[in-house]
Design a protein around this motif. Structure first.
Motif, PDB file in Angstrom:
ATOM      1  N   GLU A   1       0.904 -22.844  18.856  1.00  0.00           N
ATOM      2  CA  GLU A   1       0.740 -21.923  17.629  1.00  0.00           C
ATOM      3  C   GLU A   1      -0.767 -22.002  16.921  1.00  0.00           C
ATOM      4  O   GLU A   1      -1.041 -23.181  16.334  1.00  0.00           O
ATOM      5  CB  GLU A   1       1.911 -21.722  16.586  1.00  0.00           C
ATOM      6  CG  GLU A   1       1.449 -20.386  15.829  1.00  0.00           C
ATOM      7  CD  GLU A   1       2.527 -20.459  14.740  1.00  0.00           C
ATOM      8  OE1 GLU A   1       2.587 -19.176  13.777  1.00  0.00           O
ATOM      9  OE2 GLU A   1       3.389 -21.234  14.441  1.00  0.00           O
ATOM     10  N   TYR A   2      -1.206 -21.454  17.174  1.00  0.00           N
ATOM     11  CA  TYR A   2      -2.497 -21.430  16.141  1.00  0.00           C
ATOM     12  C   TYR A   2      -2.744 -20.787  14.830  1.00  0.00           C
ATOM     13  O   TYR A   2      -1.452 -19.647  14.805  1.00  0.00           O
ATOM     14  CB  TYR A   2      -3.976 -20.640  17.264  1.00  0.00           C
ATOM     15  CG  TYR A   2      -3.721 -21.563  18.433  1.00  0.00           C
ATOM     16  CD1 TYR A   2      -5.289 -22.612  18.842  1.00  0.00           C
ATOM     17  CD2 TYR A   2      -3.634 -21.139  19.548  1.00  0.00           C
ATOM     18  CE1 TYR A   2      -4.969 -23.174  19.856  1.00  0.00           C
ATOM     19  CE2 TYR A   2      -3.587 -21.894  20.986  1.00  0.00           C
ATOM     20  CZ  TYR A   2      -4.193 -22.766  20.807  1.00  0.00           C
ATOM     21  OH  TYR A   2      -5.034 -24.204  21.788  1.00  0.00           O
TER      22      TYR A   2
ATOM     23  N   HIS B   1      -1.756 -17.224  14.249  1.00  0.00           N
ATOM     24  CA  HIS B   1      -0.094 -17.125  14.410  1.00  0.00           C
ATOM     25  C   HIS B   1      -0.236 -16.628  15.618  1.00  0.00           C
ATOM     26  O   HIS B   1       1.074 -15.452  16.457  1.00  0.00           O
ATOM     27  CB  HIS B   1      -0.069 -15.897  13.620  1.00  0.00           C
ATOM     28  CG  HIS B   1       0.334 -15.974  12.251  1.00  0.00           C
ATOM     29  ND1 HIS B   1       0.480 -17.069  11.816  1.00  0.00           N
ATOM     30  CD2 HIS B   1       0.450 -15.087  11.551  1.00  0.00           C
ATOM     31  CE1 HIS B   1       0.340 -17.018  10.347  1.00  0.00           C
ATOM     32  NE2 HIS B   1      -0.332 -16.132   9.946  1.00  0.00           N
ATOM     33  N   SER B   2      -0.644 -16.591  16.478  1.00  0.00           N
ATOM     34  CA  SER B   2      -0.486 -16.238  18.258  1.00  0.00           C
ATOM     35  C   SER B   2      -0.050 -17.878  18.404  1.00  0.00           C
ATOM     36  O   SER B   2      -0.688 -18.860  18.005  1.00  0.00           O
ATOM     37  CB  SER B   2      -2.138 -16.511  19.081  1.00  0.00           C
ATOM     38  OG  SER B   2      -2.624 -15.188  18.844  1.00  0.00           O
ATOM     39  N   ILE B   3       0.409 -17.364  19.633  1.00  0.00           N
ATOM     40  CA  ILE B   3       1.455 -19.098  19.968  1.00  0.00           C
ATOM     41  C   ILE B   3       1.076 -19.200  21.694  1.00  0.00           C
ATOM     42  O   ILE B   3       1.906 -17.717  22.473  1.00  0.00           O
ATOM     43  CB  ILE B   3       3.461 -18.782  19.702  1.00  0.00           C
ATOM     44  CG1 ILE B   3       3.378 -19.522  18.545  1.00  0.00           C
ATOM     45  CG2 ILE B   3       3.926 -19.704  20.607  1.00  0.00           C
ATOM     46  CD1 ILE B   3       4.935 -18.717  18.112  1.00  0.00           C
TER      47      ILE B   3
END
Length: 256
Positions: free
Chosen positions: A127-128, A131-133
Motif C-alpha cells: 500500500e502506498y 492509499h493505492s494497493i
C-alpha cells in the motif's frame, strides 16, 4: 529465510558493502518485490503479507490440544516440507516472514501487516501513501517466484509449465485478521523484530527444537508455542547481541 531472521542486519550490510541486490524467492517477498516497482521507497505506507491461515484457521487454543502431526501436515493450499508446514500451522512462518520483509525492504516493523487470505491467490501487497494497493496474483506454485528471481528484471514465458491464473475458478477472494491470541507466535516474532539483536535468532532456535520434538511426537501441538515463549522470555537479554559470534552463542543457548 532463516539467514535473514537470525542475522538480517549483518546479511544486508554485507550486501550493501558489496553492491549486490538480494532477490527474494519466498512467494510473499517476491510479490512485494514486484509490487514495489510501482512506487518509490518514500511512498510506501505498508507492506501487506498474506497468510493462508494454515489448517487450523478459525480454531481456538482449546481446540488445538489434541491436534496430531498428520492433522498439522495437511496444509490447505501449499505442498511444503514438514518443518515449514508446522510453522505455517502455528503462524510462526508468517512471523519469520515479517522479520524477513523488514530486512529485505528496509521498512520498520510497524509498516508490515499480516492478513489471512485463504485462497492463496494474492501472494502479498504494497500500500502506498495515496492509499493505492498493488498486489501480485498467481496460482499457488513456488515455481512462479523462483522463475521471476532467475529472470529478473525480465519476465519469461511460462508456457505450459505453470498453470494460468483462472479468476473464474477461484470465484472470490477473502480476507481476515489473524488470531494472534490463539496463534501467539506471530505477535512474538513481531516483538522479537522490534527488540532486535539476537532475539530473532533465539526465537528461531527454540522453534526448530520444539517443532522437531513435535514431529517426533514427543510433545503436543500447543507445547510448541509454550516452549518457544518460555525460551523467549528467558533470553530477552539477547537484544544486546551485535556480532555474529554473539548470535551463534545465543542460538546455542536457546537450543539448550
Amino acid at each position: 529465510k532463516e539467514s535473514l531472521v537470525i542475522a538480517g542486519d549483518i546479511v544486508m550490510k554485507k550486501a550493501s558493502e558489496r553492491g549486490v541486490e538480494i532477490l527474494p524467492v519466498d512467494s510473499e517477498h517476491s510479490a512485494i518485490f514486484q509490487a514495489l516497482r510501482a512506487g518509490k521507497q518514500s511512498e510506501i505506507k505498508r507492506l501487506i503479507l498474506t497468510a493462508s491461515g494454515g489448517p487450523f484457521f478459525g480454531k481456538k487454543r482449546t481446540e488445538l490440544s489434541n491436534i496430531t502431526v498428520d492433522d498439522t501436515l495437511a496444509h490447505p493450499t501449499w505442498q511444503m516440507g514438514a518443518k515449514i508446514t508446522v510453522d505455517s500451522a502455528t503462524l510462526m512462518n508468517k512471523g519469520f516472514e515479517v522479520i524477513e520483509a523488514v530486512h529485505l525492504f528496509g521498512v520498520s516493523p510497524e509498516k508490515v501487516e499480516v492478513i489471512v487470505h485463504r485462497e492463496s491467490m494474492i501472494h502479498s501487497m504494497v500500500e502506498y501513501i495515496d492509499h493505492s494497493i498493488i498486489a501480485q496474483l498467481s496460482m499457488p506454485d513456488m515455481r512462479h517466484c523462483v522463475q521471476y528471481a532467475l529472470t529478473h528484471p525480465y519476465r519469461a514465458d511460462a508456457g505450459d509449465t505453470l498453470q494460468e491464473t483462472d479468476l473464474f475458478s477461484v470465484g472470490k477472494l477473502t480476507f481476515a485478521k489473524p488470531d494472534t491470541d490463539t496463534f501467539v507466535l506471530l505477535k512474538t516474532a513481531m516483538k522479537a523484530m522490534s527488540l532486535g539483536g539476537a532475539v530473532p535468532a533465539v526465537l528461531n532456535a527454540a522453534n526448530e527444537v520444539a517443532v522437531a520434538a513435535f514431529l517426533q511426537e514427543k510433545i503436543g501441538f500447543t507445547d510448541i508455542s509454550e516452549a518457544v515463549l518460555y525460551t523467549f522470555d528467558k533470553m530477552l537479554s539477547a537484544k544486546s547481541a551485535v556480532s555474529l559470534e554473539d548470535i551463534i552463542s545465543m542460538d546455542r543457548e536457546a537450543r539448550a
